[in-house]
Design an enzyme around this catalytic site. Structure first.
Site, short mmCIF file in Angstrom:
data_model
loop_
_atom_site.label_atom_id
_atom_site.label_comp_id
_atom_site.label_asym_id
_atom_site.label_seq_id
_atom_site.Cartn_x
_atom_site.Cartn_y
_atom_site.Cartn_z
N HIS A 188 -9.87 1.53 4.29
CA HIS A 188 -8.62 1.73 5.03
C HIS A 188 -8.84 2.76 6.14
O HIS A 188 -9.61 3.71 5.96
CB HIS A 188 -7.51 2.19 4.08
CG HIS A 188 -6.16 2.16 4.73
ND1 HIS A 188 -5.73 3.16 5.57
CD2 HIS A 188 -5.17 1.23 4.70
CE1 HIS A 188 -4.52 2.84 6.03
NE2 HIS A 188 -4.17 1.67 5.52
N LYS A 207 0.10 4.21 -0.38
CA LYS A 207 -0.58 5.39 0.16
C LYS A 207 -0.37 6.59 -0.78
O LYS A 207 -0.39 6.39 -1.99
CB LYS A 207 -0.10 5.67 1.59
CG LYS A 207 -0.21 4.42 2.47
CD LYS A 207 -0.06 4.70 3.93
CE LYS A 207 -0.23 3.41 4.70
NZ LYS A 207 -0.28 3.59 6.14
N SER A 227 2.73 -1.56 10.63
CA SER A 227 4.17 -1.52 10.93
C SER A 227 4.90 -2.83 10.59
O SER A 227 5.82 -3.24 11.30
CB SER A 227 4.42 -1.14 12.40
OG SER A 227 3.98 0.18 12.65
N GLU A 231 -6.04 -4.64 10.51
CA GLU A 231 -5.03 -3.61 10.75
C GLU A 231 -5.39 -2.84 12.02
O GLU A 231 -6.19 -1.89 11.96
CB GLU A 231 -5.00 -2.63 9.57
CG GLU A 231 -4.57 -3.24 8.27
CD GLU A 231 -3.94 -2.19 7.35
OE1 GLU A 231 -2.76 -2.33 7.03
OE2 GLU A 231 -4.64 -1.23 6.98
N ASN A 266 0.86 -1.17 0.00
CA ASN A 266 0.00 0.00 0.00
C ASN A 266 0.91 1.23 0.00
O ASN A 266 1.43 1.61 1.03
CB ASN A 266 -0.90 -0.03 1.25
CG ASN A 266 -1.75 1.21 1.38
OD1 ASN A 266 -1.84 2.01 0.43
ND2 ASN A 266 -2.37 1.38 2.53
N GLU A 279 -7.18 5.16 7.10
CA GLU A 279 -6.87 6.55 6.73
C GLU A 279 -8.01 7.16 5.91
O GLU A 279 -8.27 8.36 6.01
CB GLU A 279 -5.52 6.61 5.99
CG GLU A 279 -4.37 6.44 6.99
CD GLU A 279 -3.12 5.78 6.43
OE1 GLU A 279 -2.98 5.65 5.21
OE2 GLU A 279 -2.27 5.38 7.27
N GLY A 301 1.84 2.55 11.04
CA GLY A 301 2.80 3.65 10.92
C GLY A 301 3.42 4.10 12.24
O GLY A 301 4.08 5.13 12.29
P1 PGA Z 1 2.35 0.72 7.71
O1 PGA Z 1 0.92 0.87 7.01
O2 PGA Z 1 2.95 -0.58 7.23
O3 PGA Z 1 3.13 1.92 7.26
O4 PGA Z 1 2.10 0.70 9.18
C1 PGA Z 1 0.08 -0.23 6.79
C2 PGA Z 1 -1.22 0.21 6.22
O5 PGA Z 1 -1.72 1.29 6.61
O6 PGA Z 1 -1.79 -0.45 5.35
#
Ligand code: PGA
Length: 252
Positions: free
Chosen positions: A95, A10, A213, A167, A8, A97, A173
Site C-alpha cells: 500500500h 487503515k 477516494s 490506486e 481498508n 502508505e 484520501g
Molecule cells: P481512500 O483510501 O478510499 O480513503 O482514498 C483508499 C486506500 O488507500 O486504499
C-alpha cells in the site's frame, strides 16, 4: 465472477467496540449481495474479534500487511503464515502508505507477496503513480516497475491468482476524481503486462480493482465505465451505511 469490495480500515478505529460496531453494520448488505464479495481488512489488533464475528457470514477477512519470514527473531512483525492460520484469506501488500511511512521497497514487497502466496493468502498488491509522476506522463512506467519488481518472486501460476489494486496516490484520501476512462486504460495496461508475465492461459482469473477516494456517489462509475473487477475503499468503509451503498453499487 463476483466483484471484490475490499474495506481498508487503515489505522482505525481506536477501540474494539467501535470496530465491531462498524463490522456489524456491514454484515446485512454484504451477506445478501449476489454481485459482490466483501473483504474487511481491520488493523491486526482487531483481527481476532472480527474473524470471530465474521463466522457464518459471507464476509472474508484480510490483513493490511504481513512479514515474509514465518517465525523467528523479527520483533514487531506479523507473518503471512500466522495471518493465514488465524483465518485471514487476503493480505493487502505494498500500500502507498506503507511505501511512504515505513519506506517499503519493491524488493521487500516482492518477498511479502511471495510469502503470502506460499502460505495460502491471496495477495492484494497495491500499485499507483504519484501526482508528479502523473504530470510527467510516467504513470505506465511506474506501474510496470512496481509490477515487474513486486511480482518477481512469484510463479506463473501464483501470478494468475493475484489481485492488483490500482490506486493512483494522488487520488487516495484527497477526494480527487480519477477519470474512469483513464482507469480502464490503466487496467488494460496492467492486464497486458500480467499476461506477458504469467502466460495468456493463466490470466483469466486475475482481478484488477480500483482504489482512491471511492464513495457511495462515484462507486458505480468504476463498474459501469471503468469496468473494474472491484474496489479498495478506505475512508468510506468506516461508515457502514455508505459502505453498504458501495457494495450495492457493484454490477457485472
Ligand atoms: P481512500 O483510501 O478510499 O480513503 O482514498 C483508499 C486506500 O488507500 O486504499
Amino acid at each position: 465472477m463476483k466483484k471484490l469490495i475490499v474495506a481498508n480500515w487503515k489505522c482505525n478505529p481506536l477501540k474494539s467496540q467501535e470496530a465491531l460496531k462498524i463490522f456489524k453494520g456491514t454484515i446485512a448488505v454484504a451477506s445478501k449481495s449476489k454481485k459482490a464479495e466483501t473483504v474487511i481488512c481491520p488493523p491486526y489488533v482487531f483481527l481476532k474479534e472480527i474473524i470471530a464475528a465474521a463466522k457464518g457470514t459471507e464476509i472474508k477477512i484480510g490483513a493490511q500487511n504481513c512479514f515474509w519470514e514465518e517465525t523467528g527473531a523479527y520483533t514487531g512483525m506479523v507473518s503471512a503464515a500466522m495471518l493465514k492460520n488465524m483465518g485471514c484469506k487476503y493480505a493487502i501488500i505494498g500500500h502507498s502508505e506503507a511505501r511512504r511511512f515505513v519506506k517499503e521497497t519493491n524488493e521487500e514487497i516482492s518477498r511479502k507477496i511471495a510469502a503470502a502466496a506460499k502460505s495460502g493468502l491471496i495477495p492484494i498488491l497495491c500499485i499507483g503513480e504519484n501526482r508528479g509522476e502523473r504530470k510527467e506522463n510516467k504513470t505506465y512506467e511506474v506501474l510496470a516497475q512496481q509490477l515487474n519488481e513486486g511480482l518477481l518472486k512469484l510463479s506463473k501460476i501464483d501470478i494468475s491468482k493475484i489481485i492488483i489494486a490500482y490506486e493512483p496516490i494522488w487520488a487516495i484520501g484527497t477526494g480527487d476524481y480519477a477519470d474512469p476512462i483513464e482507469i480502464k486504460k490503466a487496467k488494460e495496461f496492467i492486464l497486458g503486462l500480467l499476461k506477458k508475465m504469467s502466460g495468456a492461459e493463466n490470466t483469466g482469473k486475475i482481478r484488477v480493482i480500483y482504489g482512491g477516494s471511492v464513495n457511495a456517489e462515484n462507486s458505480e462509475l468504476y463498474f459501469s465505465k471503468a469496468e473494474m473487477d472491484g474496489l479498495l475503499v478506505g475512508g468510506a468503509s468506516l461508515n457502514p451505511k455508505e459502505f453498504s451503498k458501495i457494495i450495492n453499487s457493484a454490477s457485472y
